[in-house]
Design a protein around this motif. Structure first.
Motif, PDB file in Angstrom:
ATOM      1  N   TYR A 165      95.028  29.027  84.347  1.00  0.00           N
ATOM      2  CA  TYR A 165      93.975  29.996  84.638  1.00  0.00           C
ATOM      3  C   TYR A 165      94.481  31.396  84.336  1.00  0.00           C
ATOM      4  O   TYR A 165      95.685  31.602  84.319  1.00  0.00           O
ATOM      5  N   PRO A 166      93.601  32.372  84.098  1.00  0.00           N
ATOM      6  CA  PRO A 166      92.155  32.215  83.937  1.00  0.00           C
ATOM      7  C   PRO A 166      91.793  31.905  82.478  1.00  0.00           C
ATOM      8  O   PRO A 166      92.624  32.087  81.581  1.00  0.00           O
ATOM      9  N   GLY A 167      90.547  31.477  82.272  1.00  0.00           N
ATOM     10  CA  GLY A 167      90.048  31.305  80.899  1.00  0.00           C
ATOM     11  C   GLY A 167      89.703  32.682  80.363  1.00  0.00           C
ATOM     12  O   GLY A 167      88.562  33.130  80.456  1.00  0.00           O
ATOM     13  N   TRP A 168      90.705  33.350  79.803  1.00  0.00           N
ATOM     14  CA  TRP A 168      90.518  34.756  79.376  1.00  0.00           C
ATOM     15  C   TRP A 168      89.474  34.893  78.267  1.00  0.00           C
ATOM     16  O   TRP A 168      88.982  35.974  77.990  1.00  0.00           O
ATOM     17  N   TRP A 169      89.146  33.806  77.629  1.00  0.00           N
ATOM     18  CA  TRP A 169      88.137  33.840  76.554  1.00  0.00           C
ATOM     19  C   TRP A 169      86.721  33.649  77.082  1.00  0.00           C
ATOM     20  O   TRP A 169      85.762  33.749  76.335  1.00  0.00           O
ATOM     21  N   GLU A 170      86.610  33.296  78.374  1.00  0.00           N
ATOM     22  CA  GLU A 170      85.287  33.067  78.936  1.00  0.00           C
ATOM     23  C   GLU A 170      85.187  33.614  80.362  1.00  0.00           C
ATOM     24  O   GLU A 170      85.197  32.879  81.330  1.00  0.00           O
ATOM     25  N   GLY A 171      85.137  34.932  80.446  1.00  0.00           N
ATOM     26  CA  GLY A 171      85.016  35.580  81.747  1.00  0.00           C
ATOM     27  C   GLY A 171      83.628  35.418  82.347  1.00  0.00           C
ATOM     28  O   GLY A 171      83.442  35.563  83.557  1.00  0.00           O
ATOM     29  N   GLY A 172      82.650  35.104  81.527  1.00  0.00           N
ATOM     30  CA  GLY A 172      81.272  34.928  82.022  1.00  0.00           C
ATOM     31  C   GLY A 172      80.350  34.462  80.919  1.00  0.00           C
ATOM     32  O   GLY A 172      79.401  35.157  80.546  1.00  0.00           O
ATOM     33  N   PRO A 173      80.621  33.269  80.374  1.00  0.00           N
ATOM     34  CA  PRO A 173      79.821  32.797  79.229  1.00  0.00           C
ATOM     35  C   PRO A 173      78.387  32.478  79.602  1.00  0.00           C
ATOM     36  O   PRO A 173      78.123  31.780  80.579  1.00  0.00           O
ATOM     37  N   GLU A 174      77.480  33.007  78.803  1.00  0.00           N
ATOM     38  CA  GLU A 174      76.052  32.777  79.045  1.00  0.00           C
ATOM     39  C   GLU A 174      75.551  31.639  78.152  1.00  0.00           C
ATOM     40  O   GLU A 174      75.854  31.595  76.962  1.00  0.00           O
ATOM     41  N   LEU A 175      74.784  30.747  78.757  1.00  0.00           N
ATOM     42  CA  LEU A 175      74.072  29.733  77.992  1.00  0.00           C
ATOM     43  C   LEU A 175      72.703  30.316  77.677  1.00  0.00           C
ATOM     44  O   LEU A 175      72.219  31.184  78.406  1.00  0.00           O
ATOM     45  N   ASP A 176      72.097  29.834  76.609  1.00  0.00           N
ATOM     46  CA  ASP A 176      70.786  30.361  76.237  1.00  0.00           C
ATOM     47  C   ASP A 176      69.796  29.255  75.902  1.00  0.00           C
ATOM     48  O   ASP A 176      70.184  28.195  75.410  1.00  0.00           O
ATOM     49  N   PHE A 177      68.547  29.554  76.156  1.00  0.00           N
ATOM     50  CA  PHE A 177      67.473  28.754  75.591  1.00  0.00           C
ATOM     51  C   PHE A 177      67.103  29.418  74.265  1.00  0.00           C
ATOM     52  O   PHE A 177      66.807  30.617  74.237  1.00  0.00           O
ATOM     53  N   PHE A 178      67.161  28.645  73.197  1.00  0.00           N
ATOM     54  CA  PHE A 178      66.762  29.120  71.872  1.00  0.00           C
ATOM     55  C   PHE A 178      65.409  28.490  71.548  1.00  0.00           C
ATOM     56  O   PHE A 178      65.292  27.266  71.513  1.00  0.00           O
ATOM     57  N   ILE A 179      64.411  29.324  71.300  1.00  0.00           N
ATOM     58  CA  ILE A 179      63.068  28.818  71.031  1.00  0.00           C
ATOM     59  C   ILE A 179      62.621  29.239  69.632  1.00  0.00           C
ATOM     60  O   ILE A 179      62.823  30.402  69.239  1.00  0.00           O
ATOM     61  N   ASN A 180      62.050  28.305  68.900  1.00  0.00           N
ATOM     62  CA  ASN A 180      61.509  28.629  67.583  1.00  0.00           C
ATOM     63  C   ASN A 180      60.431  29.697  67.754  1.00  0.00           C
ATOM     64  O   ASN A 180      59.515  29.539  68.570  1.00  0.00           O
ATOM     65  N   ASP A 181      60.535  30.778  66.997  1.00  0.00           N
ATOM     66  CA  ASP A 181      59.636  31.913  67.249  1.00  0.00           C
ATOM     67  C   ASP A 181      58.159  31.589  66.989  1.00  0.00           C
ATOM     68  O   ASP A 181      57.283  32.061  67.718  1.00  0.00           O
ATOM     69  N   LYS A 182      57.902  30.735  66.001  1.00  0.00           N
ATOM     70  CA  LYS A 182      56.494  30.373  65.748  1.00  0.00           C
ATOM     71  C   LYS A 182      55.934  29.575  66.916  1.00  0.00           C
ATOM     72  O   LYS A 182      54.797  29.797  67.335  1.00  0.00           O
ATOM     73  N   ALA A 183      56.747  28.654  67.438  1.00  0.00           N
ATOM     74  CA  ALA A 183      56.302  27.848  68.582  1.00  0.00           C
ATOM     75  C   ALA A 183      56.047  28.753  69.788  1.00  0.00           C
ATOM     76  O   ALA A 183      55.043  28.615  70.495  1.00  0.00           O
ATOM     77  N   PHE A 184      56.955  29.721  69.991  1.00  0.00           N
ATOM     78  CA  PHE A 184      56.790  30.619  71.139  1.00  0.00           C
ATOM     79  C   PHE A 184      55.563  31.508  70.964  1.00  0.00           C
ATOM     80  O   PHE A 184      54.767  31.674  71.893  1.00  0.00           O
TER      81      PHE A 184
END
Ligand code: CA
Length: 364
Positions: A238-257
């Motif tokens: 520890y610590p994971g110095w490369w990931e102090g707070g990794p964000e996950l995302d929802f990726f949505i196709n813009d036409k669908a959205f």
């Protein structure tokens, strides 16, 4: 805005919404066309934390729409490979995905800025940059090139530094070490002499067990224990110095959205925010017990030595300078990100850091 004014606005603003309402062929003003979407996750179903965010999102979308908007969730590999989700959303073969954007740094390093970079923002700071800073605006401008609109969809908090078959006593032990490491961080590991491997979550255990790799990091105690890494590598850094707070995302196709009604757009935004908070809460609540269990089963906790951290920091900053010179998108967004990071750390050192370090030293 009520539905009647929405319809009249849509009549002047564009044909898309009117078309959708008409396609529903419902005479009643309150009827709404049924929407069915498919979501592909980059994660295996066994991980109720990270895969679970997609389920939490879909559940809330369904509930808020009174069952009229349903999203089926699919684990990595079911309909799209873990690392194929950006292409699939871009092409519109699926409406949306849930992923860690930094997996796609090979397309453009900017993907990492929307997720985690070594020595980047922590979880709280990342949400602040996204929602209140310029993060969401800047990342959406960038993702539009891939026909994607993104919504923050969870954060793991600061991660552990992974599982090692042998102790890492100094930077020398990193030379030639083959390590599964999340996305973009591999670029820094490479500069430190390591050999990064980008392997999806569901395939790491086998690689570590077989000795194809010498070390692997995933997230933290709760997920890592589930994946069984403690059985095949004794040292947990520890610590994971490369990931102090990794964000996950929802990726949505813009036409669908863009084809969604204003109500459904608002539902997507709200459901994503619920999933975003829910994931961090799950990790914060479940990691403590898992860490105790792992240590009870013989896992040896080790902090990275200062020379490892110092070299990692130096190489990270050098990498960002290089990217500033050759990637205009990176230069623009990193300038904003790094300013936000400096200000956020100035503030956190007076509050969170001092409070946390005092509390952690107490007998509770
Ligand atoms: Ca990780």
């Amino acid at each position: 805005m009520d539905r009647r004014s929405l319809i009249s606005t849509a009549g002047t603003a564009g044909a898309g919404l009117v078309g959708i309402l008409a396609a529903g062929a419902a005479p009643a003003v309150h009827a709404q066309a049924a929407v069915r979407w498919r979501l592909s996750s980059s994660f295996p179903k066994a991980l109720d934390t990270i895969y679970g965010a997609a389920e939490v999102f879909a559940k809330h979308v369904k509930a808020m729409s009174g069952g009229k908007f349903e999203i089926s969730t699919h684990a990595a590999g079911e309909i799209t490979p873990a690392f194929g989700v950006v292409d699939a959303v871009q092409q519109g073969s699926i409406e949306m995905a849930h992923t860690a954007p930094y997996y796609f740094f090979g397309k453009n390093e900017v993907f990492a800025l929307g997720c985690a970079i070594p020595f980047g923002l922590n979880s709280r700071q990342m949400s602040a940059w996204m929602y209140e800073g310029n993060g969401l605006k800047l990342m959406r401008e960038f993702y539009a090139k891939y026909n994607i609109i993104n919504f923050p969809g969870g954060n793991t908090g600061a991660q552990m530094g992974g599982w090692y078959r042998k102790e890492i006593k100094s930077v020398k032990d990193i030379k030639g070490m083959k390590m599964r490491i999340g996305g973009f961080a591999g670029k820094v590991l490479e500069r430190m002499g390591g050999v990064p491997q980008n392997i999806p979550g569901g395939e790491i255990y086998t690689a570590l067990e077989k000795g194809t790799i010498d070390a692997a990091e995933w997230v933290g105690p709760y997920d890592d224990q589930k994946l069984g890494f403690n059985k095949v590598a004794p040292f947990y850094y520890y610590p994971g110095w490369w990931e102090g707070g990794p964000e996950l995302d929802f990726f949505i196709n813009d036409k669908a959205f863009n084809a969604l009604s204003a109500e459904n757009k608002a539902i997507v935004e709200a459901a994503a925010a619920v999933a975003h908070v829910d994931m961090q809460a799950k990790y914060d609540a479940r990691n403590p017990a898992a860490l105790k269990e792992l240590v009870g089963k013989g896992t040896k906790l080790r902090p990275f030595t200062n020379d490892v951290l110092a070299l990692a920091f130096k190489e990270s900053m050098a990498l960002y300078e290089e990217l500033n010179a050759k990637n205009a998108d990176w230069k623009k967004i990193y300038a904003d990100y790094s300013k936000f990071r400096a200000d956020a750390n100035l503030w956190f050192r007076f509050t969170e850091a001092k409070f946390d370090s005092f509390m952690q030293a107490q007998k509770l």
